[in-house]
Design a protein around this motif. Structure first.
Motif, PDB file in Angstrom:
ATOM      1  N   ALA A   1       0.850  -1.282   0.033  1.00 26.73           N
ATOM      2  CA  ALA A   1      -0.004   0.036  -0.003  1.00 26.73           C
ATOM      3  C   ALA A   1       0.728   1.409  -0.089  1.00 26.73           C
ATOM      4  O   ALA A   1       0.260   2.310  -0.661  1.00 26.73           O
ATOM      5  CB  ALA A   1      -1.006   0.146   1.422  1.00 26.73           C
ATOM      6  N   TYR A   2       2.015   1.174   0.810  1.00 26.04           N
ATOM      7  CA  TYR A   2       2.898   2.479   0.693  1.00 26.04           C
ATOM      8  C   TYR A   2       3.147   2.878  -0.623  1.00 26.04           C
ATOM      9  O   TYR A   2       3.604   4.008  -0.840  1.00 26.04           O
ATOM     10  CB  TYR A   2       4.082   2.384   1.514  1.00 26.04           C
ATOM     11  N   GLN A   3       3.269   1.969  -1.782  1.00 24.95           N
ATOM     12  CA  GLN A   3       3.774   2.293  -2.949  1.00 24.95           C
ATOM     13  C   GLN A   3       2.636   3.207  -3.611  1.00 24.95           C
ATOM     14  O   GLN A   3       2.879   3.888  -4.506  1.00 24.95           O
ATOM     15  CB  GLN A   3       3.981   0.995  -3.871  1.00 24.95           C
TER      16      GLN A   3
ATOM     17  N   ALA B   1       2.872  13.010  13.939  1.00 21.36           N
ATOM     18  CA  ALA B   1       2.978  11.893  15.145  1.00 21.36           C
ATOM     19  C   ALA B   1       1.415  11.561  15.152  1.00 21.36           C
ATOM     20  O   ALA B   1       0.672  12.016  15.887  1.00 21.36           O
ATOM     21  CB  ALA B   1       3.166  12.383  16.350  1.00 21.36           C
ATOM     22  N   MET B   2       1.148  10.386  14.389  1.00 23.55           N
ATOM     23  CA  MET B   2      -0.094   9.991  14.214  1.00 23.55           C
ATOM     24  C   MET B   2      -0.756   9.633  15.372  1.00 23.55           C
ATOM     25  O   MET B   2      -0.069   8.621  15.914  1.00 23.55           O
ATOM     26  CB  MET B   2      -0.283   8.659  12.815  1.00 23.55           C
ATOM     27  N   HIS B   3      -1.984  10.037  15.742  1.00 20.04           N
ATOM     28  CA  HIS B   3      -2.824   9.285  16.853  1.00 20.04           C
ATOM     29  C   HIS B   3      -3.195   8.169  16.310  1.00 20.04           C
ATOM     30  O   HIS B   3      -3.509   8.046  15.367  1.00 20.04           O
ATOM     31  CB  HIS B   3      -3.941  10.216  17.246  1.00 20.04           C
TER      32      HIS B   3
ATOM     33  N   ALA C   1       3.039   6.512   6.998  1.00 19.91           N
ATOM     34  CA  ALA C   1       4.162   7.066   7.658  1.00 19.91           C
ATOM     35  C   ALA C   1       5.235   6.413   7.060  1.00 19.91           C
ATOM     36  O   ALA C   1       6.469   7.334   7.024  1.00 19.91           O
ATOM     37  CB  ALA C   1       4.239   6.278   9.171  1.00 19.91           C
ATOM     38  N   ALA C   2       5.420   5.583   6.451  1.00 22.04           N
ATOM     39  CA  ALA C   2       6.660   5.168   5.564  1.00 22.04           C
ATOM     40  C   ALA C   2       6.728   5.795   4.365  1.00 22.04           C
ATOM     41  O   ALA C   2       7.857   6.191   3.890  1.00 22.04           O
ATOM     42  CB  ALA C   2       6.499   3.583   5.083  1.00 22.04           C
TER      43      ALA C   2
ATOM     44  N   LEU D   1       4.493   6.897  15.431  1.00 20.05           N
ATOM     45  CA  LEU D   1       3.317   6.301  15.230  1.00 20.05           C
ATOM     46  C   LEU D   1       2.786   5.799  16.542  1.00 20.05           C
ATOM     47  O   LEU D   1       3.458   5.002  17.247  1.00 20.05           O
ATOM     48  CB  LEU D   1       2.904   5.123  14.239  1.00 20.05           C
ATOM     49  N   GLU D   2       1.662   6.013  17.139  1.00 22.91           N
ATOM     50  CA  GLU D   2       1.147   5.787  18.417  1.00 22.91           C
ATOM     51  C   GLU D   2       0.508   4.292  18.462  1.00 22.91           C
ATOM     52  O   GLU D   2       0.224   3.782  17.467  1.00 22.91           O
ATOM     53  CB  GLU D   2       0.065   6.421  18.898  1.00 22.91           C
TER      54      GLU D   2
END
Length: 411
Positions: A137-139, A329-331, A346-347, A355-356
């Motif tokens: 998915a990051y791609q 900084a993702m909740h 995030a990647a 990341l929390e």
């Protein structure tokens, strides 16, 4: 339960901005990518939060899994929206997202549960599309900046008001579990409260919060970054006195010291202090985060991906934040599904800070998927498998479902 799929909604039926494939006249032959959505289903898992998992089914036998922000209401809204995506090609992620926003505009697609429900479908669409294209998915959201994502652990103790108990738990998690980033709640009872409704902090209450910060930061030292969460609890004046008292300590950030509705107050607090201020989990879509950034009312932005609009929307927020040199900084209070969706984004963004992770005390969190070792030594590796890279363990999901829920259909 009512048949939400057949509810009458004139706004959805007569909208001028209908973005369905039929209206947009999308009929090009995509070859093996001619895939259609056949169904959308939800199941709620009784974790440390009630996690709402979403599955999108296709006529190719490929199933995508997503997650909404926790709590009641989303499942009914997804049922309501299912007819708007059935028959559509799941790979048209952005168009389908905007299609749902428009179709649901009369039912509140500016914020709240409607956006959370759309987020769950949107995440599942990324999972499906990655599987169809055989890419992670990051791609789909831009490619990698990092192979693994730094994770910060949200900590709790049996006596959260005891500074030494907090320090003990902080040290234990750093030493035994390998985290180099942690967070504690600071909106805990001190025993000095006179009135919990007025948001005012008396001097003894501020002293107690300083004692917690001092105990934890001194015990942990430079082995870990330490943040503190206030959950929108304090008045403007009390927040100013608190942040001033904390400026001498090594606070990674102070989160949500004032209620989220008034941006003017938020900006005032952020610009008043050198203590870094983090907000964002209660804002929706890029539009909701925009003013925080434009008015420099935030030092660190904390969108919650399954709540804010999904993966592409979070990517857009991160790009906007990067224009203002603000880190993300993702909740996150999600199951492995929502957590991995956040890690995939995030990647792929330059300004990811951490990341929390909110389930370190829940022994079966990772059991919900077949993969092992999702978080090790405070890092979450981003898999190279297609889509989100996770496979739901349906036996575990069934074991932990909220009472009265039904399990997904098999793929």
């Amino acid at each position: 339960m009512p048949n939400y799929r057949e509810l009458h909604d004139p706004n959805a039926e007569y909208t001028m901005r209908d973005l369905s494939a039929e209206t947009m006249q999308l009929d090009a032959d995509r070859g093996p990518r001619n895939v259609e959505i056949t169904d959308v289903q939800t199941t709620m898992v009784d974790g440390n939060y009630p996690w709402i998992l979403v599955r999108v089914y296709t006529d190719a036998g490929i199933v995508g899994t997503g997650e909404c922000y926790w709590g009641g209401g989303d499942a009914a809204i997804i049922e309501r929206m299912a007819p708007f995506v059935i028959g559509e090609n799941p790979m048209d992620i952005d168009r389908l997202y905007e299609h749902l926003i428009q179709k649901m505009s009369g039912e509140g697609s500016i914020s709240g549960k409607t956006i959370s429900a759309i987020s769950g479908i949107e995440i599942a669409l990324h999972d499906i599309t990655g599987k169809i294209l055989d890419v992670p998915a990051y791609q789909l959201v831009g490619g990698k900046y990092r192979d693994d994502v730094r994770v910060y652990c949200d900590l709790h103790t049996e006596n959260e008001a005891d500074p030494q108990a907090c320090a003990d738990e902080g040290e234990r998690v750093v030493e035994e579990l390998g985290y180099d980033a942690i967070k504690f709640d600071l909106d805990v009872p001190s025993g000095h409260e006179k009135d919990r409704a007025n948001r005012h902090l008396r001097a003894p209450e501020i002293d107690h919060k300083v004692e917690i910060v001092e105990a934890v930061t001194e015990r942990v030292g430079d082995r870990a970054d330490v943040a503190f969460d206030c959950h929108w609890s304090f008045s403007a004046g009390s927040a100013k006195r608190l942040v001033t008292a904390l400026e001498e300590y090594d606070v990674w950030w102070l989160e949500d010291p004032v209620p989220p509705e008034n941006h003017d107050v938020q900006r005032e607090i952020t610009q008043f202090t050198s203590t870094p201020i983090t907000v964002g989990e209660n804002e929706y879509r890029t539009h909701g985060q925009r003013r925080l950034l434009e008015e420099q009312a935030v030092d660190i932005l904390a969108p919650d991906l399954p709540r804010v609009g999904g993966m592409r929307e979070t990517m857009k927020i991160a790009i906007l934040a990067d224009l203002y040199y603000v880190p993300i900084a993702m909740h996150n209070v999600s199951s492995p599904i929502g957590t991995m969706a956040s890690a995939q984004v995030a990647a792929a963004i330059p300004n990811s800070l951490a990341l929390e992770y909110h389930s370190y005390e829940l022994g079966w969190w990772e059991d919900l998927v077949e993969e092992d070792g999702l978080i090790e030594d405070g890092r979450m590796e981003v898999p190279e498998k297609p889509g989100l890279g996770l496979t739901l363990d349906l036996d575990a999901v069934e074991e932990h479902m909220v009472e009265g829920e039904e399990l997904f259909d098999e793929a």
